[in-house]
Design an enzyme around this catalytic site. Structure first.
Site, PDB file in Angstrom:
ATOM      1  N   ASP A 209       1.386  16.638  14.910  1.00  0.00           N
ATOM      2  CA  ASP A 209       1.775  16.558  13.545  1.00  0.00           C
ATOM      3  C   ASP A 209       0.688  16.391  12.452  1.00  0.00           C
ATOM      4  O   ASP A 209       0.570  15.824  11.843  1.00  0.00           O
ATOM      5  CB  ASP A 209       2.728  15.164  13.423  1.00  0.00           C
TER       6      ASP A 209
ATOM      7  N   LYS B 117      -1.110  17.301   9.334  1.00  0.00           N
ATOM      8  CA  LYS B 117      -1.031  17.737   8.201  1.00  0.00           C
ATOM      9  C   LYS B 117      -1.580  16.789   7.147  1.00  0.00           C
ATOM     10  O   LYS B 117      -1.852  15.775   7.593  1.00  0.00           O
ATOM     11  CB  LYS B 117       0.584  18.036   7.940  1.00  0.00           C
TER      12      LYS B 117
ATOM     13  N   ASP C 275      -0.658   8.486  11.950  1.00  0.00           N
ATOM     14  CA  ASP C 275       0.678   8.951  12.538  1.00  0.00           C
ATOM     15  C   ASP C 275       0.771   9.385  13.800  1.00  0.00           C
ATOM     16  O   ASP C 275       0.908  10.823  14.141  1.00  0.00           O
ATOM     17  CB  ASP C 275       1.187   9.671  11.389  1.00  0.00           C
TER      18      ASP C 275
ATOM     19  N   GLU D 214      -6.209  -0.548  10.754  1.00  0.00           N
ATOM     20  CA  GLU D 214      -7.584  -0.328   9.940  1.00  0.00           C
ATOM     21  C   GLU D 214      -7.061   0.169   8.599  1.00  0.00           C
ATOM     22  O   GLU D 214      -5.826   0.850   8.297  1.00  0.00           O
ATOM     23  CB  GLU D 214      -8.199   0.743  10.620  1.00  0.00           C
ATOM     24  N   PHE D 215      -7.729  -0.649   7.588  1.00  0.00           N
ATOM     25  CA  PHE D 215      -7.292  -0.422   6.124  1.00  0.00           C
ATOM     26  C   PHE D 215      -8.205   0.983   5.674  1.00  0.00           C
ATOM     27  O   PHE D 215      -9.230   0.915   5.787  1.00  0.00           O
ATOM     28  CB  PHE D 215      -7.799  -1.536   5.341  1.00  0.00           C
TER      29      PHE D 215
ATOM     30  N   LYS E 285       4.904   3.033   1.353  1.00  0.00           N
ATOM     31  CA  LYS E 285       6.288   3.029   1.973  1.00  0.00           C
ATOM     32  C   LYS E 285       6.709   4.253   2.792  1.00  0.00           C
ATOM     33  O   LYS E 285       6.529   5.272   2.238  1.00  0.00           O
ATOM     34  CB  LYS E 285       7.274   2.548   1.113  1.00  0.00           C
ATOM     35  N   GLY E 286       6.937   4.035   3.983  1.00  0.00           N
ATOM     36  CA  GLY E 286       7.159   5.441   4.736  1.00  0.00           C
ATOM     37  C   GLY E 286       8.589   5.513   5.015  1.00  0.00           C
ATOM     38  O   GLY E 286       9.448   4.419   4.244  1.00  0.00           O
ATOM     39  N   LYS E 287       9.140   6.292   5.900  1.00  0.00           N
ATOM     40  CA  LYS E 287      10.583   6.249   6.439  1.00  0.00           C
ATOM     41  C   LYS E 287      11.177   5.005   6.748  1.00  0.00           C
ATOM     42  O   LYS E 287      12.150   4.364   6.616  1.00  0.00           O
ATOM     43  CB  LYS E 287      10.794   7.410   7.285  1.00  0.00           C
TER      44      LYS E 287
ATOM     45  N   GLY F 165       8.471   2.375   7.653  1.00  0.00           N
ATOM     46  CA  GLY F 165       7.633   1.195   7.700  1.00  0.00           C
ATOM     47  C   GLY F 165       7.391   0.852   6.052  1.00  0.00           C
ATOM     48  O   GLY F 165       7.197   1.718   4.922  1.00  0.00           O
ATOM     49  N   ARG F 166       6.936  -0.341   5.741  1.00  0.00           N
ATOM     50  CA  ARG F 166       6.347  -0.731   4.534  1.00  0.00           C
ATOM     51  C   ARG F 166       4.867  -1.225   5.025  1.00  0.00           C
ATOM     52  O   ARG F 166       4.924  -2.030   5.905  1.00  0.00           O
ATOM     53  CB  ARG F 166       7.216  -1.892   3.561  1.00  0.00           C
TER      54      ARG F 166
ATOM     55  N   LEU G   7       0.887  -1.230  -0.008  1.00  0.00           N
ATOM     56  CA  LEU G   7      -0.021   0.066   0.049  1.00  0.00           C
ATOM     57  C   LEU G   7       0.850   1.397  -0.114  1.00  0.00           C
ATOM     58  O   LEU G   7       0.464   2.260  -0.357  1.00  0.00           O
ATOM     59  CB  LEU G   7      -0.849   0.021   1.185  1.00  0.00           C
TER      60      LEU G   7
ATOM     61  N   ASN H 187      -0.463  13.013   7.046  1.00  0.00           N
ATOM     62  CA  ASN H 187      -0.687  12.268   8.074  1.00  0.00           C
ATOM     63  C   ASN H 187      -2.411  11.919   8.186  1.00  0.00           C
ATOM     64  O   ASN H 187      -2.750  11.250   9.224  1.00  0.00           O
ATOM     65  CB  ASN H 187      -0.377  12.780   9.296  1.00  0.00           C
TER      66      ASN H 187
ATOM     67  N   THR I 217       9.675  20.594   7.243  1.00  0.00           N
ATOM     68  CA  THR I 217       8.217  20.376   7.844  1.00  0.00           C
ATOM     69  C   THR I 217       7.707  21.732   8.560  1.00  0.00           C
ATOM     70  O   THR I 217       6.767  21.652   9.166  1.00  0.00           O
ATOM     71  CB  THR I 217       7.877  19.239   8.413  1.00  0.00           C
TER      72      THR I 217
HETATM   73  P1  ATP Z   1       6.463   8.619   7.276  1.00  0.00           P
HETATM   74  O1  ATP Z   1       7.239   7.271   7.336  1.00  0.00           O
HETATM   75  O2  ATP Z   1       6.911   9.903   7.274  1.00  0.00           O
HETATM   76  O3  ATP Z   1       5.334   8.413   8.561  1.00  0.00           O
HETATM   77  P2  ATP Z   1       4.070   7.418   5.777  1.00  0.00           P
HETATM   78  O4  ATP Z   1       3.269   8.094   6.903  1.00  0.00           O
HETATM   79  O5  ATP Z   1       4.027   7.738   4.486  1.00  0.00           O
HETATM   80  O6  ATP Z   1       5.616   8.045   6.138  1.00  0.00           O
HETATM   81  P3  ATP Z   1       3.671   4.939   6.631  1.00  0.00           P
HETATM   82  O7  ATP Z   1       2.587   4.976   7.741  1.00  0.00           O
HETATM   83  O8  ATP Z   1       4.657   3.753   6.767  1.00  0.00           O
HETATM   84  O9  ATP Z   1       4.546   5.966   6.030  1.00  0.00           O
HETATM   85  O10 ATP Z   1       2.883   4.304   5.318  1.00  0.00           O
HETATM   86  C1  ATP Z   1       3.190   4.238   4.109  1.00  0.00           C
HETATM   87  C2  ATP Z   1       2.341   4.650   3.173  1.00  0.00           C
HETATM   88  O11 ATP Z   1       1.379   3.315   3.391  1.00  0.00           O
HETATM   89  C3  ATP Z   1       1.363   5.649   3.292  1.00  0.00           C
HETATM   90  O12 ATP Z   1       1.624   6.977   2.773  1.00  0.00           O
HETATM   91  C4  ATP Z   1       0.048   5.287   2.953  1.00  0.00           C
HETATM   92  O13 ATP Z   1      -0.110   5.748   1.285  1.00  0.00           O
HETATM   93  C5  ATP Z   1      -0.149   3.904   2.828  1.00  0.00           C
HETATM   94  N1  ATP Z   1      -0.895   3.415   4.260  1.00  0.00           N
HETATM   95  C6  ATP Z   1      -0.237   3.476   5.180  1.00  0.00           C
HETATM   96  N2  ATP Z   1      -1.012   2.854   6.369  1.00  0.00           N
HETATM   97  C7  ATP Z   1      -2.251   2.629   5.536  1.00  0.00           C
HETATM   98  C8  ATP Z   1      -3.402   2.174   5.868  1.00  0.00           C
HETATM   99  N3  ATP Z   1      -3.914   1.923   7.151  1.00  0.00           N
HETATM  100  N4  ATP Z   1      -4.460   1.977   4.955  1.00  0.00           N
HETATM  101  C9  ATP Z   1      -4.147   2.255   3.574  1.00  0.00           C
HETATM  102  N5  ATP Z   1      -2.895   2.831   3.057  1.00  0.00           N
HETATM  103  C10 ATP Z   1      -1.978   3.104   3.942  1.00  0.00           C
HETATM  104 MG    MG Z   2       3.429   8.043   8.608  1.00  0.00          MG
END
Ligand code: ATP
Ligand code: MG
Length: 398
Positions: free
Chosen positions: A241, A243, A259, A196-197, A126-128, A130-131, A124, A246, A277
């Site tokens: 945070d 924005k 977040d 939650e999705f 990738k964050g800093k 997490g995937r 779905l 998030n 930011t």
């Molecule tokens: P950061 O690392 O800065 O927090 P982020 O919030 O984008 O970045 P993640 O929380 O790891 O990082 O999520 C990565 C991406 O995955 C999100 O940007 C979003 O597109 C998708 N995602 C995360 N959680 C969900 C969810 N519960 N339902 C649907 N998509 C999600």
């Molecule tokens: Mg995040």
């Protein structure tokens, strides 16, 4: 679900260094985020075959979820009622049906989770650290988002403490406009968060696609934000945070704050990590982390003002070079374009107030003329969450 033992195990295994200073170098912020396009599931080698197997379209999964939710509703109503604490929730409880239970329950929650219980689907995002993958709990068919964090990466980034707080806080929150954390588990290398999705993805992407939101939509989003923040503040949680990046969007178009990584973080550290930011940073947090600089949950009100502005204008009110942004925030200097209605301008003005104590209260945000105008009675924070239909923007604006 019983997460106590997991929590204990998690704390034993993952906490190595609680020195926050390391955060300074680890947090870089990019507005244009790359999305994961590959179908590979890095770090989930054992589940790769499962990933390939699961080719069910999203809509079908969502539908599957809905039916589960409905069938689980009766047994979980008392739990949902128990979790309800805000007056708004009580008032509008009759309207909350479908997502009501989606928010509060994962069917047949076991005592301990493990990876084998989930079928892993498409990435779905990738964050800093997490995937995140679409996932389905095998025994119930419950669709969720599984966030995978690598312990080594968390250690390198010195964010274990932050992640632990995020888990502690988010797992105790249950509100239709806050992304639910159902549970977590870990193995030798990874931590898994069962989230939650949010079927419609990132609000940030919606905003960039639409450039700016029509007033009715912005007002409904802000009303939902206000309801969520009211709930958080009642629980003495400041988000800090807020924005568009998030905020996620649920299948019915309702927004979900996510977040919580910064939600109880010390001001000084956070300030240092804010490079790039600054847009949403309240003036009182800008003023350095001296011992005398205390700030309250009113920081979220400022950010709500910035959010309202960005929803309506398409860019944040203090956007500029870093130095100029800081200067403008400190002075509360911004201009609202003429296409923004006087009512919306008025709300922004009441939120973007330098003195935190003088910012409009969340209760008054909810009864502000701009919100009233665009949100029918009872429709405010929960109609979308309950799958209610909205009229189109043309109908609404005329
Ligand atoms: P950061 O690392 O800065 O927090 P982020 O919030 O984008 O970045 P993640 O929380 O790891 O990082 O999520 C990565 C991406 O995955 C999100 O940007 C979003 O597109 C998708 N995602 C995360 N959680 C969900 C969810 N519960 N339902 C649907 N998509 C999600
Ligand atoms: Mg995040």
């Amino acid at each position: 679900m019983d997460t106590t033992s997991l929590e204990e195990a998690f704390q034993r295994v993952t906490v190595v260094d609680e020195n926050d200073d390391g955060l300074v170098t680890t947090t870089t912020y990019l507005k244009s985020k790359g999305t994961v396009t590959t179908a590979a599931v890095p770090g989930l080698a054992s589940s790769n075959s499962a990933a390939n197997r699961m080719k069910v379209p999203l809509q079908k999964l969502a539908a599957a979820n809905s039916s589960k939710i409905i069938s689980a509703k009766v047994t979980l109503a008392s739990q949902a009622a128990h979790n309800r604490s805000s007056d708004d929730q009580t008032t509008h409880s009759h309207r909350r049906t479908l997502t009501d239970t989606a928010v509060y329950s994962i069917p047949l929650a076991p005592k301990a989770w493990h990876l084998g219980m989930f079928e892993i689907g498409k990435p779905l995002g990738k964050g800093k650290f997490g995937r995140v993958y679409l996932a389905k709990e095998r025994s119930s068919g419950f669709v969720c988002a599984l966030k995978v964090l690598h312990k080594s990466e968390l250690q390198q980034g010195k964010v274990e403490k932050q992640v632990r707080r995020e888990i502690e806080i988010q797992s105790h929150l249950a509100h239709p406009n806050i992304l639910r954390l159902f549970g977590h588990f870990h193995d030798g290398k990874r931590i898994f968060l069962i989230l939650e999705f949010a079927g419609k993805g990132e609000l940030y992407k919606h905003l960039r696609r639409e450039q700016r939101f029509p007033e009715w939509k912005a007002a409904q989003y802000i009303a939902q934000m206000a309801a969520a923040l009211k709930y958080l503040h009642k629980k003495h949680v400041m988000h800090r945070d807020i924005k568009p990046e998030n905020i996620l969007v649920g299948i019915h178009g309702e927004i979900k704050i996510s977040d919580f990584g910064w939600s109880v973080h010390a001001p000084n550290n956070r300030r240092n990590t804010m490079c790039g930011t600054l847009d949403y940073l309240p003036p009182e947090m800008l003023r350095g982390g001296g011992k005398d600089n205390f700030y309250s949950e009113k920081v979220d009100l400022w950010s709500l003002g910035v959010l309202t502005y960005e929803f309506l204008v398409g860019e944040a009110p203090f956007e500029d070079t870093q130095v100029m942004t800081q200067r403008k925030i400190a002075r509360g200097e911004y201009t609202v374009p003429n296409f923004v209605s006087p009512e919306a301008k008025d709300l922004i003005k009441r939120l973007l107030v330098l003195d935190p104590e003088k910012r409009i209260a969340l209760e008054d945000v909810e009864r502000h003329p701009w919100i009233i105008k665009h949100c029918q009675k009872g429709e405010r924070a929960f109609d979308r969450a309950s799958g209610g239909k909205f009229r189109g923007s043309d109908e609404r604006d005329s």
